[in-house]
Design a protein around this motif. Structure first.
Motif, PDB file in Angstrom:
ATOM      1  N   CYS A  26       0.851  -1.095   0.112  1.00 17.78           N
ATOM      2  CA  CYS A  26       0.242  -0.017  -0.052  1.00 17.78           C
ATOM      3  C   CYS A  26       0.857   1.253   0.030  1.00 17.78           C
ATOM      4  O   CYS A  26       1.882   1.422   0.923  1.00 17.78           O
ATOM      5  N   CYS A  56       0.527   3.216   3.394  1.00 17.38           N
ATOM      6  CA  CYS A  56       0.811   2.919   4.794  1.00 17.38           C
ATOM      7  C   CYS A  56       1.796   1.746   4.470  1.00 17.38           C
ATOM      8  O   CYS A  56       2.374   1.407   5.694  1.00 17.38           O
ATOM      9  N   CYS A 106      -5.708  -2.959   0.910  1.00 18.41           N
ATOM     10  CA  CYS A 106      -4.924  -2.792   2.001  1.00 18.41           C
ATOM     11  C   CYS A 106      -5.121  -3.870   3.024  1.00 18.41           C
ATOM     12  O   CYS A 106      -6.391  -3.696   3.523  1.00 18.41           O
ATOM     13  N   ALA A 156      -3.847  -3.609   6.311  1.00 15.64           N
ATOM     14  CA  ALA A 156      -3.571  -3.071   7.401  1.00 15.64           C
ATOM     15  C   ALA A 156      -4.393  -3.325   8.530  1.00 15.64           C
ATOM     16  O   ALA A 156      -5.688  -3.100   8.106  1.00 15.64           O
ATOM     17  N   CYS A 168      -6.447   3.135   7.569  1.00 12.83           N
ATOM     18  CA  CYS A 168      -6.083   2.873   6.018  1.00 12.83           C
ATOM     19  C   CYS A 168      -7.091   2.031   5.174  1.00 12.83           C
ATOM     20  O   CYS A 168      -8.333   2.628   5.046  1.00 12.83           O
ATOM     21  N   GLY A 169      -6.664   0.880   5.121  1.00 13.43           N
ATOM     22  CA  GLY A 169      -7.718   0.026   4.359  1.00 13.43           C
ATOM     23  C   GLY A 169      -8.296   0.341   2.977  1.00 13.43           C
ATOM     24  O   GLY A 169      -9.348   0.078   2.505  1.00 13.43           O
TER      25      GLY A 169
HETATM   26 ZN   LIG Z   1      -2.856   1.140   3.477  1.00 10.83          ZN
END
Ligand SMILES: [Zn+2]
Length: 58
Positions: A13, A16, A29, A31, A36-37
């Motif tokens: 990503c 992050c 992502c 995380a 984030c995601g």
């Molecule tokens: Zn991320």
């Protein structure tokens, strides 16, 4: 169309630097414990790893 073998392992990503997980149409992502995601689109088999192009999680 699945990504080339091994490509997913080197992708991270850009926001992050967490690993990404492939879905049918996106790279998501993975995380944990952060906000984030982000989900990145894959266009014509090419991942678009740009934060500006990513879909925010619902
Ligand atoms: Zn991320």
């Amino acid at each position: 169309m699945p990504l080339e073998a091994g490509l997913l392992e080197i992708l991270a990503c850009p926001a992050c630097h967490a690993p990404l997980k492939e879905t049918d149409t996106e790279l998501v992502c993975t995380a944990n414990g952060t906000d984030c995601g982000l989900a990145y689109p894959v266009r014509d088999g090419i991942p678009v790893l740009l934060v500006d192009e990513a879909r925010r999680p619902a």
